[in-house]
Design an enzyme around this catalytic site. Sequence first.
Site, short mmCIF file in Angstrom:
data_model
loop_
_atom_site.label_atom_id
_atom_site.label_comp_id
_atom_site.label_asym_id
_atom_site.label_seq_id
_atom_site.Cartn_x
_atom_site.Cartn_y
_atom_site.Cartn_z
N ASP A 289 -24.90 -35.26 -9.51
CA ASP A 289 -25.79 -34.15 -9.75
C ASP A 289 -25.26 -32.84 -9.18
O ASP A 289 -24.54 -32.84 -8.19
CB ASP A 289 -27.10 -34.47 -9.02
N LYS A 290 -25.67 -31.73 -9.79
CA LYS A 290 -25.33 -30.43 -9.22
C LYS A 290 -26.31 -30.04 -8.12
O LYS A 290 -25.91 -29.79 -6.99
CB LYS A 290 -25.32 -29.34 -10.30
#
Length: 656
Positions: A289-290
């Site tokens: 995930d960012k």
Amino acid sequence: METVEMNSVSLKRPCSEDDVANADEIKRQKISEKSTTGNDSGQSVETVTEQTDKSLLEDTKSEIIPNEESEEQEDEELEDSDEDGDPESFADMMKHGLTESDVGITKFVSSHKGFSGILKERYSDFVVHEIGKDGRVSHLDDFSVPVDDEDPSEETFTVLSDEDKQRLEELQLLKNKETSVSIEVIEDTKEKRTVIHQAVKSLFPGLETKTEDRDGKKYIIAYHAAGKKALAKVRTATDPRKHSWPKSRGNYCHFVLYKENKDTMDAINVLSKFLRVKPNIFSYMGTKDKRAITVQEIAVLRITAQRLAHLNKCLMNFKLGNFSYKNHPLKLGELQGNHFTVVLRNITGTDDQIEQAMHSLREIGFINYYGMQRFGTTAVPTYQIGRAILQNNWNEVMDLILKPRPGAEKGYLVKCREEWAKTKDPAAALKKLPVKRCVEGQLLRGLLKYGMKNIISAFGIIPRNNRLMYIHSYQSYVWNNMVSKRIEEYGLRAVPGDLTLKGATAVHIEEGEVDNYTIHDVVMPLPGFDVIYPKHKIGEAYKEMLVADNLDINNMRHKIRDYSLSGAYRKIIIRPQNVNWEVVAYDDPRIPLFTTDLDKLEGKPLPVLPTDGKFRALKMEFSLPPSTYATMAIREVLKMDTSIKNQTQLNTTWLR
């Protein structure tokens, strides 16, 4: 599948009479942090992030969702902001988006009463640690570098001037007509010349060096030993770069990557630019995930730990450590899963509600739905494009990707779509895009190259993983709907006709065997040509759903091999492992509620929290296998619809 994230909204339930008394006391804090949609993350992790209209509008990606862990994300972040006037509010725009029920997410397994909470108020409220195939959880806890006599000295990294480095990089990448670069040796000693030789060869792989005398001065001459063909060639462990690498040292340097608010491919692109190498020499087990803090293992071909550790001095938002040399790269999908540490802030649930919810998550689990980011965030769901591909309806595929659509999008995409609708001219529409690597830009370039009568080839310009994303989205859409029907029809028990796995083979559960199985043994198929279906009502429901979509469940092979679906099996209930939780009080929403790996390495103390703070937060920890969605576990705890559309319609006051 690993990661994209959706931007988050506070997860607030419609007010009941019980909630009204606490409403004023527990108001949502607004967010100042900006988030963007990003893949994956070790596994697909959907996020829901509270922001202002403008940042949400600017950060909505076009047609890009996460791929499975066995697939590599190749998307590049679109960073141009929307400069256009005053668009309709984000809440109004998201009226055109999807809700969970639109993609078949309708059931819960627990009986507790739901409550409100904010997920990812800060990206540091969501921490992901990768679990390797050996079951070991990745942690950044060591910055030391393995030492051997072959490593260059520290002076290697400082002996070249910025101008020298610029010229050498241009030579390395064949960006100018020079065939060599000359570097004058100011302090002419053998030791000094040796350091320069080492610096050029280690910092600019593919270049060779020699010493020359010119007018009584010594020069180091850098050049390509084997020309363009050698430079363009992809190096492997069996065909390494020419410059020396100790035989006793493993070909791959493995390290732990700790990153904050960056997705995995962004981080690798930054590393490759600093190291002046191609991104394809890096390998990993899954994208992350960012909008999170994530910790994962990376491997890189024939780059020393010393060079990598040196980057810690100049990198923002990520750190490298725990270096070791091994003889193998990493492979996508090799991980066992991910361990999550999640903070839900501003919770409204009573202690009893929270205990019931968390005990249910630990003992029963959650429905293993594909999360909302699997289906995109715009008014055209990705599964619709996937369905058109499977129907071989290429005009519909082109139209769905390029036509104007309501909802939150960047200004240049809106202009591009308007131009397309008006002219059907790919060149004119392409001129409206400052960034050409989005799906729309890639398709338009394909149409420009192959023409409007060859949409199949034009679509083929889009990277394979992105194309497959669409049909995987359709499979996920079918699976979600069928699982909801299965839960509604038969509840949380195994029944005759269900499927279970024996090894890698699916078999039907027979009447006399039912007592040997629980709901945790039951799997459901993603539609394809190499799967079998349940023998009860749900088997027929699969056929009916595909018939309604003009597809034949008995003929899932496509005339284009890439789009032939073999199918797969997926457990319908996931029971997280290592589930722990704690309710804490806090006053300041900016204060972190736990320490990270980097905090521990830097000796930062644990946060001091009040015993009777203004707000309450639920700290959760749990481990999930690959290709499961953490937000579906959180959905089960809160009993919430996690779609952006639903959250913004429930309460938009925080957007004002």
